[in-house]
Design a protein around this motif. Sequence first.
Motif, PDB file in Angstrom:
ATOM      1  N   PRO A  46      10.220 -12.197  11.491  1.00  0.00           N
ATOM      2  CA  PRO A  46      11.011 -12.080  10.255  1.00  0.00           C
ATOM      3  C   PRO A  46      11.982 -13.248  10.063  1.00  0.00           C
ATOM      4  CG  PRO A  46      11.163 -10.064  11.561  1.00  0.00           C
ATOM      5  CD  PRO A  46      10.399 -11.048  12.381  1.00  0.00           C
ATOM      6  N   HIS A  47      12.438 -13.828  11.173  1.00  0.00           N
ATOM      7  CA  HIS A  47      13.374 -14.957  11.051  1.00  0.00           C
ATOM      8  C   HIS A  47      12.718 -16.139  10.345  1.00  0.00           C
ATOM      9  CE1 HIS A  47      15.276 -12.850  14.567  1.00  0.00           C
ATOM     10  NE2 HIS A  47      16.247 -12.916  13.680  1.00  0.00           N
ATOM     11  N   VAL A  48      11.437 -16.348  10.649  1.00  0.00           N
ATOM     12  CA  VAL A  48      10.717 -17.458  10.017  1.00  0.00           C
ATOM     13  C   VAL A  48      10.642 -17.223   8.512  1.00  0.00           C
ATOM     14  CG1 VAL A  48       8.536 -18.706   9.906  1.00  0.00           C
ATOM     15  CG2 VAL A  48       9.369 -17.832  12.093  1.00  0.00           C
ATOM     16  N   ARG A  49      10.360 -15.941   8.161  1.00  0.00           N
ATOM     17  CA  ARG A  49      10.264 -15.595   6.747  1.00  0.00           C
ATOM     18  C   ARG A  49      11.617 -15.813   6.060  1.00  0.00           C
ATOM     19  NH1 ARG A  49       8.567 -10.537   7.301  1.00  0.00           N
ATOM     20  NH2 ARG A  49       6.411 -11.179   7.570  1.00  0.00           N
ATOM     21  N   ALA A  55      15.344 -18.859   2.648  1.00  0.00           N
ATOM     22  CA  ALA A  55      16.600 -19.611   2.542  1.00  0.00           C
ATOM     23  C   ALA A  55      16.349 -21.049   2.079  1.00  0.00           C
ATOM     24  CB  ALA A  55      17.321 -19.607   3.887  1.00  0.00           C
ATOM     25  N   MET A  56      15.183 -21.579   2.461  1.00  0.00           N
ATOM     26  CA  MET A  56      14.863 -22.949   2.050  1.00  0.00           C
ATOM     27  C   MET A  56      14.388 -23.016   0.603  1.00  0.00           C
ATOM     28  SD  MET A  56      12.871 -24.306   5.368  1.00  0.00           S
ATOM     29  CE  MET A  56      12.210 -25.757   4.574  1.00  0.00           C
ATOM     30  N   GLY A  57      14.281 -21.835  -0.038  1.00  0.00           N
ATOM     31  CA  GLY A  57      13.931 -21.832  -1.444  1.00  0.00           C
ATOM     32  C   GLY A  57      12.467 -21.558  -1.746  1.00  0.00           C
ATOM     33  N   TYR A  58      11.701 -21.071  -0.768  1.00  0.00           N
ATOM     34  CA  TYR A  58      10.305 -20.706  -1.049  1.00  0.00           C
ATOM     35  C   TYR A  58      10.281 -19.523  -2.019  1.00  0.00           C
ATOM     36  CZ  TYR A  58       7.933 -23.472   2.559  1.00  0.00           C
ATOM     37  OH  TYR A  58       7.402 -24.486   3.299  1.00  0.00           O
ATOM     38  N   SER A  59       9.376 -19.563  -2.963  1.00  0.00           N
ATOM     39  CA  SER A  59       9.201 -18.421  -3.862  1.00  0.00           C
ATOM     40  C   SER A  59       8.485 -17.314  -3.090  1.00  0.00           C
ATOM     41  CB  SER A  59       8.350 -18.830  -5.064  1.00  0.00           C
ATOM     42  OG  SER A  59       7.052 -19.154  -4.618  1.00  0.00           O
ATOM     43  N   ARG A  60       8.370 -16.134  -3.703  1.00  0.00           N
ATOM     44  CA  ARG A  60       7.684 -15.034  -3.010  1.00  0.00           C
ATOM     45  C   ARG A  60       6.240 -15.397  -2.730  1.00  0.00           C
ATOM     46  NH1 ARG A  60       9.287  -9.183  -5.332  1.00  0.00           N
ATOM     47  NH2 ARG A  60       7.668  -8.612  -3.849  1.00  0.00           N
ATOM     48  N   ALA A  61       5.602 -16.039  -3.726  1.00  0.00           N
ATOM     49  CA  ALA A  61       4.208 -16.443  -3.535  1.00  0.00           C
ATOM     50  C   ALA A  61       4.116 -17.514  -2.456  1.00  0.00           C
ATOM     51  CB  ALA A  61       3.622 -16.962  -4.846  1.00  0.00           C
ATOM     52  N   GLY A  62       5.118 -18.410  -2.459  1.00  0.00           N
ATOM     53  CA  GLY A  62       5.135 -19.477  -1.457  1.00  0.00           C
ATOM     54  C   GLY A  62       5.245 -18.918  -0.047  1.00  0.00           C
ATOM     55  N   VAL A  63       6.116 -17.889   0.111  1.00  0.00           N
ATOM     56  CA  VAL A  63       6.272 -17.260   1.416  1.00  0.00           C
ATOM     57  C   VAL A  63       4.947 -16.643   1.845  1.00  0.00           C
ATOM     58  CG1 VAL A  63       7.391 -15.384   2.673  1.00  0.00           C
ATOM     59  CG2 VAL A  63       8.737 -16.840   1.148  1.00  0.00           C
ATOM     60  N   LEU A  64       4.283 -15.964   0.891  1.00  0.00           N
ATOM     61  CA  LEU A  64       3.014 -15.319   1.221  1.00  0.00           C
ATOM     62  C   LEU A  64       1.965 -16.344   1.651  1.00  0.00           C
ATOM     63  CD1 LEU A  64       1.006 -12.975   1.323  1.00  0.00           C
ATOM     64  CD2 LEU A  64       0.632 -13.271  -1.119  1.00  0.00           C
TER      65      LEU A  64
END
Lengths: 222, 217
Positions: B108-111, B116-125
């Motif tokens: 979860p920390h990576v997520r 925090a770095m500004g990834y969108s939800r789709a970007g995180v996925l």
Amino acid sequence: MSLFADALAWIADGAHWGGPGGIDHRILQHLAVTFAAVGVAAVVAVPLGVLIGHTGRGRLVVVALAGAVRAVPTLGLLTLLGLALGIGIEAPLLALVALAFPSLLAGAYAGVESADRAAVDAARSVGMSEWQLVTRVELPLGADVLLGGVRAATLQVVATATLAAYISDTGLGRYLFAGLKARQYDEMLAGALLVAALALLLDLALAALQRASRPSTGKVPS
Amino acid sequence: MTWLDANREYVLDMLVQHLRLSVPAILASVLLAVVLGRVAWRWPRAGTVVLGAASLLYSVPALPLLIVIPVLLGIPLRSGLTLIVALAVYGTALLAGTAADAFRSVDPHVREAAEAMGYSRAGVLWRVDLPLAVPVLLSGVRVITVSTVSLVTIGALVGIPSLGNLLTDGFQRDIHAEIVTGVVATMLLAVVLDGLLVVLGRVVTPWRGTVPTGVTT
């Protein structure tokens, strides 16, 4: 959807019950073959799995065996044994025993191994013998996982016992193949529904048994 | 070997049929299982229901499923689609739980760091969750690949051609060599596809293995 109604009507038809080819007889036969195969396999696989889990030796063999058996097409095993042993109950029974073996072995081994090492060490330090360790600590703690193996094996065998009807006059699969051959969709579908219902009921019963085997104290310290 | 020499074309033909049935079923299973696994991971309560239903479906024996599917979907029994749907149902049922575990395996920390770095939800996925879920997911995909390839053979019982035909035909005509060829070819196909998956796994997770041991978990 009327096909399902036809199939249910076929099952409900009194003419298809009783006698040597009757539904009741075939259900009992199917269950008998299933339990016989799982039973015979368990007599060898469970003690062997417990031994492997207790000593920690031969793990790789279990993993390799389980993987290899998954890759063998069951139909190939059945037809080869069928040719070798002829049309009788021996060939399907032998194939089903072979099929049940890895799940039972893996369940027994993983169950014993899943027992908390601290509990095992504590039991050893209060002076329990190896036999007591297995029967009083490891098996009760691993019963859940062990029964999971029994459940997986039973489910696999009850499903594959259907295929057994291809090489011998055994179980509910007979309706399926007879219907297929005569293009009688109601009989074929009736056979399919009966096997599916039997498998589901058996799975639910074993799941309940598995739940009942969990320690009743509520919480297991991890 | 003589039987194989005389029937090389037939075996190759059945091998191709076998691939045509197993590959779409495996792809569909992976796709559906990832979606269901994601749902189960995101909403654990719905996940319990979804995964429970999946395990219930998995307990329906294969041959009966093969007979029920055409009635439900209104497609012919002997069509390849029937078998593909049946195998996809199994594959999905078996893989959905693993897919949920795969998403749970992502730190979860990576997520949070990615968010925090500004990834969108789709970007995180797409750039965090999926790539990091690959190792666990792949272990499940390997299992269903091997079992799917093996299970395709039962299509021969209802008349859907595959390497399974070598088993039924060999049985009916009492040719041991034909059955053995069918069994060995099926297992070889499973081994080859499994090997390809291992290679694919290395390609899509290039960071694994390059990091000094001890840093990766």
